[in-house]
Design an enzyme around this catalytic site. Structure first.
Site, PDB file in Angstrom:
ATOM      1  N   LYS A  49       5.343   2.824 -47.566  1.00 57.23           N
ATOM      2  CA  LYS A  49       5.727   2.476 -46.246  1.00 57.23           C
ATOM      3  C   LYS A  49       4.742   2.787 -45.294  1.00 57.23           C
ATOM      4  O   LYS A  49       4.469   3.930 -45.165  1.00 57.23           O
ATOM      5  CB  LYS A  49       6.937   3.102 -45.976  1.00 57.23           C
ATOM      6  CG  LYS A  49       7.560   2.723 -44.565  1.00 57.23           C
ATOM      7  CD  LYS A  49       9.249   3.511 -44.488  1.00 57.23           C
ATOM      8  CE  LYS A  49       9.818   3.129 -43.075  1.00 57.23           C
ATOM      9  NZ  LYS A  49      10.933   3.826 -42.772  1.00 57.23           N
ATOM     10  N   ASP A 146      22.366   5.433 -40.473  1.00 58.65           N
ATOM     11  CA  ASP A 146      22.243   4.104 -40.731  1.00 58.65           C
ATOM     12  C   ASP A 146      22.374   3.538 -41.899  1.00 58.65           C
ATOM     13  O   ASP A 146      21.644   2.702 -42.682  1.00 58.65           O
ATOM     14  CB  ASP A 146      20.582   3.881 -40.291  1.00 58.65           C
ATOM     15  CG  ASP A 146      20.496   2.542 -39.978  1.00 58.65           C
ATOM     16  OD1 ASP A 146      21.229   1.602 -39.691  1.00 58.65           O
ATOM     17  OD2 ASP A 146      19.032   1.992 -40.243  1.00 58.65           O
TER      18      ASP A 146
END
Length: 359
Positions: A49, A146
């Site tokens: 990432k 989240d």
């Protein structure tokens, strides 16, 4: 520092050590882009990432927080951080940061959109693993903030790992802080956040678990698909009923109370209508996860003991976090951007001692 090789994938430039060879883009969003790659030294697949460019101290603290949390939360159902790569940039506040993690085949959102049929056993197993991960997360005094299907990664054998801790917070340090900033994709956002409660607890995660479980059972249909936060509140009250007196007392914002009162009295939708399913235990668990009152909403520990998970629950194999995570930077108002940069480099130096030279 060793030389890095440049790769351009879908407009994103990845600069990586020779041992990593990108294969393809597997995801992108506000906080970065993710590629699958091969670790040639170990002959295994990884995910890498690239974090978005850091513009200010808020971005820097988010990056530091995510690295600290992922380094410390080592658990079978949480995505493991294997390596961190840093590439300095002379013309930028902080260079490029790459998080190297375990590679998973897919995520729950893709599975739901594929319309692949999931059995009751699949659903219970996913639910159990999610709760098992959150027992560990909450025991570390962290709230994820989240949870949604795209942040739930899966293998072909249905093993599950939670990812994306960019919005997570340490609860113990921030109890007095206003946490009502952007948090949780709207569809999975607990009502107490939208009703302007200035403090909230890990119960916001359990609400998101309830939304996610309901979506799985509803074959990918979102339970509360509000186009904006007002519509989101309306949908929640339409389906879950008018908050009772005790719940109303917990809402500190007078305008929010008046708005709820203006909607009139709404009856709670029967569970057979909210989540049509042939397992009443699953429906009961969702009902308890979607309690409008955060103080009476079922906890993760209680949910693990629910009858729906009786065949999976094993208290001897549901570990809690031991030790302390250093979040002292959160409460330090005097920290500068340069200070946070040094803290980030210090954290990632545990993966490559050469980064100490940059401190």
């Amino acid at each position: 520092m060793e030389d890095h090789q440049k790769y351009e994938i879908f407009g994103y430039v990845f600069e990586l050590p020779p041992k990593y060879e990108p294969i393809k883009m597997i995801g992108k969003g506000t906080y970065g882009a993710v590629v699958s790659a091969t670790n040639k030294e170990e002959d295994k697949g990884v995910a890498i990432k690239k974090l978005s460019k850091i513009e200010d101290i808020i971005d820097a603290k988010r990056v530091l927080r995510e690295i600290i949390i992922m380094k410390n939360l080592k658990h079978e159902n949480i995505l493991g951080l294997l390596d961190v790569v840093y590439v300095s940039k002379e013309d930028e506040i902080l260079g490029d940061i790459y998080l190297v993690t375990e590679l998973m085949e897919t995520d729950l959102n893709r599975v739901l959109r594929s319309k692949q049929e999931l059995t009751d056993e699949h659903i219970a197993y996913f639910t159990y693993q999610i709760l098992r991960a959150f027992k560990f997360i909450h025991s570390a005094k962290v709230i994820h903030r989240d949870l949604k299907p795209s942040n739930i990664l899966l293998t072909e054998s249905c093993d599950l790992k939670l990812c994306d801790f960019g919005l997570s917070r340490n609860l113990s340090i921030q109890k007095q802080e206003d946490l009502t900033e952007y948090v949780v994709t709207r569809f999975y956002r607990a009502p107490e956040i939208m009703l302007s409660s200035h403090s909230y607890s890990n119960s916001v995660d359990t609400w998101s678990i309830g939304c996610t479980l309901g979506e799985i059972i509803n074959n990918g249909k979102v339970l509360f698909p509000g186009e904006n936060y007002i519509e989101q509140v309306n949908l929640i009250i339409d389906k879950r009923g008018t908050p009772d007196e005790e719940t109303m007392k917990s809402i500190s914002n007078e305008n929010a109370k008046k708005y709820i009162e203006s909607l009139g009295t709404k009856d709670k939708l029967p569970m057979d209508e909210l989540v049509p399913f042939n397992n009443s235990d699953a429906q009961d668990l969702i009902d308890k996860l979607l309690d409008l009152n955060p103080s009476t909403r079922i906890t993760v520990d209680e949910a693990l003991k629910h009858p729906y998970l009786a065949n999976l629950h094993d208290p001897d194999d549901e570990p809690v976090f031991e030790g302390d995570i250093d979040f002292s930077f959160e409460g330090n108002a005097d920290l500068t951007l340069e200070d946070v940069k040094k803290l980030i480099l210090s954290e990632i130096s545990s993966y490559n001692s050469a980064y100490y030279d940059l401190l």
